[in-house]
Design an enzyme around this catalytic site. Structure first.
Site, mmCIF file in Angstrom:
data_model
loop_
_atom_site.group_PDB
_atom_site.id
_atom_site.type_symbol
_atom_site.label_atom_id
_atom_site.label_comp_id
_atom_site.label_asym_id
_atom_site.label_seq_id
_atom_site.Cartn_x
_atom_site.Cartn_y
_atom_site.Cartn_z
ATOM 1 N N HIS A 27 0.862 -1.186 0.000
ATOM 2 C CA HIS A 27 0.000 0.000 0.000
ATOM 3 C C HIS A 27 0.896 1.233 0.000
ATOM 4 O O HIS A 27 1.926 1.262 0.680
ATOM 5 C CB HIS A 27 -0.899 0.005 1.234
ATOM 6 C CG HIS A 27 -1.684 1.264 1.396
ATOM 7 N ND1 HIS A 27 -2.684 1.636 0.527
ATOM 8 C CD2 HIS A 27 -1.596 2.259 2.328
ATOM 9 C CE1 HIS A 27 -3.192 2.796 0.915
ATOM 10 N NE2 HIS A 27 -2.560 3.199 2.002
ATOM 11 N N CYS B 18 -4.288 3.141 -4.858
ATOM 12 C CA CYS B 18 -3.394 3.910 -3.988
ATOM 13 C C CYS B 18 -2.086 4.247 -4.683
ATOM 14 O O CYS B 18 -1.567 5.360 -4.554
ATOM 15 C CB CYS B 18 -3.141 3.150 -2.685
ATOM 16 S SG CYS B 18 -2.255 1.574 -2.877
#
Length: 339
Positions: free
Chosen positions: A96, A207
């Site tokens: 992430h 992301c």
């Protein structure tokens, strides 16, 4: 199970239109659709394990710095679902991404990240309701909150200073963030290409792509980056012949549609029915892996939802692959005006 994961490492990650008419002539990759209004979330949808942005700033509010403040920019990475699995997914390069900002004049620090409102699986697979209609729980948004949890990012990932800028530049960047957040609404999990080194049909909106866009904006605002820092990003790739455009969501599920469109609707419902379960999410993860494996092994059609439209993918070898490739930091080039 080990055989499944070894053969399709991509699957682990999965667990965790402006178009009109009936054809799409390009260009490729298909441009991501921007919106003017964010729709209200359906009450059916919920975030599940962790609510979206629980400690963040109010909606559409950004911190404002004094123009002369010195602002350090940090690249942040951590394994997906680190709170649950620690570094397990990190070892598979399933990461992430976010950005951190440190104001050296005021001492205020902020973390900024773009992610799903309703968790990854809800953004990747539609819900099939009892009346066999489709319900998507798919939106993404930026979250900005005070502080940078240094250990959270550095322990199994990355916390790297990549640039220093001014409060004036950051304030101009904030204007872009608000625009991007108000117009780029829907999470797109998949990268779709014809082959690993070939043409791209669809790009992700996630992301990682948000961080890449954000850094590009900083570059166009004149920020000079430390080019000795190298940043890789996770992509979940599908490989397909040229996608076949089926129609917008409204067209496909129009009760008065022609037989061809009705057949597409039936096949789409059948496809997403494979990914329905009331099991707790750890067991659901395994079930989704197995369902995707079956689709890939049998070379069944894959129905992609992108830009509020449906596309038929005829998957080709190597079918699916998880990649972790570098996207270089921006170099000096075109400069946008600073307001």
């Amino acid at each position: 199970m080990d055989t499944i994961l070894n053969k399709y490492g991509i699957l682990v990650c999965c667990v965790m239109v402006f178009l009109a008419g009936t054809s799409f002539a390009g260009p490729w990759p298909a441009p991501y659709k921007r919106y003017t209004v964010r729709p209200q979330s359906n009450p059916f949808c919920n975030a599940g394990v962790i609510s979206f942005c629980p400690t963040g700033e109010p909606d559409n509010i950004m911190p404002e710095f004094n123009p002369g403040d010195a602002i350090e920019i940090y690249a942040l990475k951590k394994p997906v679902w680190q709170f649950k699995f620690g570094d397990v997914l990190g070892k598979l390069n399933i990461m992430h991404d976010a950005l951190g900002f440190k104001n050296l004049n005021t001492g205020m620090n902020y973390t900024m990240e773009w992610y799903e409102l309703f968790q990854l699986m809800n953004c990747t697979f539609a819900h099939v309701l009892k009346n066999e209609s489709i319900q998507w729980c798919n939106q993404g948004a930026v979250c900005i909150y005070p502080g940078i949890k240094d250990r959270l990012w550095s322990e199994n990932g990355t916390l790297a200073k990549i640039a220093t800028t001014t409060g004036s530049v950051f304030n101009s960047f904030s204007d872009w963030v608000l625009w991007d957040n108000r117009t780029g609404l829907f999470y797109e999990t998949w990268t779709v290409k014809d082959k690993p080194d070939g043409n791209t049909w669809f790009q992700p909106f996630d992301c990682a792509s948000w961080v890449i866009r954000a850094l590009d904006k900083f570059g166009r605002l004149g920020v000079s980056f430390n080019q000795s820092v190298h940043l890789n990003y996770t992509k979940i790739n599908l490989y397909s012949d040229q996608p076949e455009y089926l129609g917008t969501s409204a067209e496909v599920f129009d009760k008065s549609a022609n037989k061809t469109m009705q057949a597409s609707a039936t096949n789409i419902v059948k496809f997403y029915s494979k990914f329905q379960s009331q099991k707790k999410w750890e067991d659901l993860a395994i079930e989704i892996i197995e369902d995707l494996y079956e689709i890939f092994e049998k070379n069944e059609p894959f129905y992609l939802y992108y830009n509020d439209a449906y596309w038929l993918l005829n998957l080709t070898s190597p079918i699916a692959k998880l990649t972790y490739e570098e996207s270089p930091l921006p170099k000096p080039g075109r400069i946008d005006n600073i307001t």
